[in-house]
Design a protein around this motif. Sequence first.
Motif, PDB file in Angstrom:
ATOM      1  N   GLU A 193     -24.559  14.056  14.683  1.00  0.00           N
ATOM      2  CA  GLU A 193     -23.779  13.250  15.625  1.00  0.00           C
ATOM      3  C   GLU A 193     -24.601  12.072  16.162  1.00  0.00           C
ATOM      4  O   GLU A 193     -24.078  10.957  16.290  1.00  0.00           O
ATOM      5  CB  GLU A 193     -23.274  14.112  16.773  1.00  0.00           C
ATOM      6  CG  GLU A 193     -22.444  13.376  17.823  1.00  0.00           C
ATOM      7  CD  GLU A 193     -21.192  12.693  17.268  1.00  0.00           C
ATOM      8  OE1 GLU A 193     -20.607  11.881  18.007  1.00  0.00           O
ATOM      9  OE2 GLU A 193     -20.805  12.954  16.103  1.00  0.00           O
ATOM     10  N   LEU A 194     -25.868  12.303  16.467  1.00  0.00           N
ATOM     11  CA  LEU A 194     -26.717  11.190  16.913  1.00  0.00           C
ATOM     12  C   LEU A 194     -26.815  10.127  15.822  1.00  0.00           C
ATOM     13  O   LEU A 194     -26.735   8.922  16.094  1.00  0.00           O
ATOM     14  CB  LEU A 194     -28.115  11.697  17.281  1.00  0.00           C
ATOM     15  CG  LEU A 194     -28.236  12.547  18.547  1.00  0.00           C
ATOM     16  CD1 LEU A 194     -29.674  13.052  18.714  1.00  0.00           C
ATOM     17  CD2 LEU A 194     -27.813  11.752  19.781  1.00  0.00           C
ATOM     18  N   HIS A 195     -26.960  10.577  14.588  1.00  0.00           N
ATOM     19  CA  HIS A 195     -27.046   9.643  13.456  1.00  0.00           C
ATOM     20  C   HIS A 195     -25.733   8.875  13.299  1.00  0.00           C
ATOM     21  O   HIS A 195     -25.739   7.664  13.059  1.00  0.00           O
ATOM     22  CB  HIS A 195     -27.362  10.414  12.176  1.00  0.00           C
ATOM     23  CG  HIS A 195     -27.719   9.539  11.020  1.00  0.00           C
ATOM     24  ND1 HIS A 195     -28.966   8.954  10.882  1.00  0.00           N
ATOM     25  CD2 HIS A 195     -26.986   9.125   9.941  1.00  0.00           C
ATOM     26  CE1 HIS A 195     -28.993   8.233   9.776  1.00  0.00           C
ATOM     27  NE2 HIS A 195     -27.808   8.316   9.197  1.00  0.00           N
ATOM     28  N   ARG A 196     -24.610   9.588  13.453  1.00  0.00           N
ATOM     29  CA  ARG A 196     -23.302   8.932  13.317  1.00  0.00           C
ATOM     30  C   ARG A 196     -23.112   7.858  14.390  1.00  0.00           C
ATOM     31  O   ARG A 196     -22.627   6.753  14.098  1.00  0.00           O
ATOM     32  CB  ARG A 196     -22.181   9.968  13.439  1.00  0.00           C
ATOM     33  CG  ARG A 196     -20.789   9.387  13.177  1.00  0.00           C
ATOM     34  CD  ARG A 196     -19.688  10.246  13.777  1.00  0.00           C
ATOM     35  NE  ARG A 196     -19.733  10.266  15.231  1.00  0.00           N
ATOM     36  CZ  ARG A 196     -19.282   9.257  16.000  1.00  0.00           C
ATOM     37  NH1 ARG A 196     -18.800   8.156  15.454  1.00  0.00           N
ATOM     38  NH2 ARG A 196     -19.345   9.341  17.313  1.00  0.00           N
ATOM     39  N   ILE A 197     -23.518   8.171  15.620  1.00  0.00           N
ATOM     40  CA  ILE A 197     -23.378   7.205  16.711  1.00  0.00           C
ATOM     41  C   ILE A 197     -24.164   5.934  16.407  1.00  0.00           C
ATOM     42  O   ILE A 197     -23.693   4.812  16.644  1.00  0.00           O
ATOM     43  CB  ILE A 197     -23.847   7.840  18.042  1.00  0.00           C
ATOM     44  CG1 ILE A 197     -22.864   8.929  18.485  1.00  0.00           C
ATOM     45  CG2 ILE A 197     -24.001   6.783  19.134  1.00  0.00           C
ATOM     46  CD1 ILE A 197     -23.358   9.790  19.638  1.00  0.00           C
ATOM     47  N   ILE A 198     -25.354   6.113  15.858  1.00  0.00           N
ATOM     48  CA  ILE A 198     -26.181   4.956  15.506  1.00  0.00           C
ATOM     49  C   ILE A 198     -25.534   4.144  14.387  1.00  0.00           C
ATOM     50  O   ILE A 198     -25.341   2.928  14.501  1.00  0.00           O
ATOM     51  CB  ILE A 198     -27.596   5.406  15.081  1.00  0.00           C
ATOM     52  CG1 ILE A 198     -28.343   6.024  16.252  1.00  0.00           C
ATOM     53  CG2 ILE A 198     -28.388   4.219  14.519  1.00  0.00           C
ATOM     54  CD1 ILE A 198     -29.603   6.767  15.851  1.00  0.00           C
ATOM     55  N   GLN A 199     -25.186   4.840  13.294  1.00  0.00           N
ATOM     56  CA  GLN A 199     -24.725   4.160  12.081  1.00  0.00           C
ATOM     57  C   GLN A 199     -23.326   3.565  12.218  1.00  0.00           C
ATOM     58  O   GLN A 199     -23.055   2.478  11.707  1.00  0.00           O
ATOM     59  CB  GLN A 199     -24.734   5.148  10.899  1.00  0.00           C
ATOM     60  CG  GLN A 199     -26.107   5.695  10.551  1.00  0.00           C
ATOM     61  CD  GLN A 199     -26.917   4.758   9.681  1.00  0.00           C
ATOM     62  OE1 GLN A 199     -26.607   3.583   9.571  1.00  0.00           O
ATOM     63  NE2 GLN A 199     -27.942   5.273   9.049  1.00  0.00           N
TER      64      GLN A 199
END
Length: 268
Positions: A193-199
Motif C-alpha cells: 500500500e505504501l508503494h501504491r501510494i507513491i507510484q
Amino acid sequence: MRKCIYCLVFLGLISCGNSRENSETSKKDNTQNDHKGMQPLGLIGGTSWHSTVEYYSAINQTTNDYFGNNTNPPLLVYTLNQAEVHRFQIENKWDSIAYMLTNAASSLNKAGAGAVMFCANTPHKVYNLVQNELDFPVIHIADATAKAIHKKGLKKVGFIGTKYTMEEDFITKRIADNGIEVLVPHERVVLDELHRIIQEELTYGVINKESKDYVLNVIYDLIENGAEGVVLGCTEFPLMIFPEDLDVPTFNTTVIHSMAGVDYILKK
C-alpha cells in the motif's frame, strides 16, 4: 608608399587579432566568474519530476540565503523518463536502470558537473554499479541522512519508502552502519500500500487525505515500537507528510540530500 601601406595593413591585422583574443579572454574570464568559488553539481531527476523540483528549489534558495542575495548555484539537471524507469523496475531490469543513470551522470560530467546526485532514494539500489563506472563522486542520500540523524542525537528511527527500499537494505543498512537502528514495516499489505501510494498518487502530485492518514498510522506503529524519529525514505513523502504532523523528528530526505548538494557546491 606601397611599403607603408603594407605596414599599415599588417599592423591593423595584428591589432584586430589582439582585440579578438582579448575579447575571447574577457568572455572566458566572465564565464569563469559567473559562479566564482562554487563547484558545478549535476542533478539526475525525473523520478519523479515533482521531487526534482523540490531539490532544485531547496538548493537554489539555500545558496541565495548563504550569499544574502540572488546568487544562484551552478546546477545542471538531467531528467530521466520515469515511465521507462518504472517499466524496468517491474521487469526487474535494474542493470538497465544503472545504464540510464550512468549515461546521465556521464553527460552531466561532460557538461561540467564535478559530482552528481540521484534525486530519489530508490535509484540508490544500483549506486555501486553506477559509481564503479565513474571517476567522479555520486553523493549518497543515506550518508547525508545518517549525518542528520546523528545531529539530532537519535539512536533508533523508523523508515518508510518504496517497497524496494523497505524490502532491501541498500538504504537502511547504509544508515545502520553509522550506529543507528532502523525500523521498517514488514507486513506485505503495508509494503504494497505504501508503494501504491507513491507510484499511483504522489508521483503524479496527487495528495489524498485517506492515503495520508494511512501513512501516518504506519508511522505511529513504528513510533510505538521505539522509533525516536522517522525517515521519509521516498522523496515523494515530504509532499504529503510534514513535521507538524508528528511529535517526533522527521527526516526529509529530499531536503537533507539537497543540503549535501549545497555543501558540495560551496566546498564545505
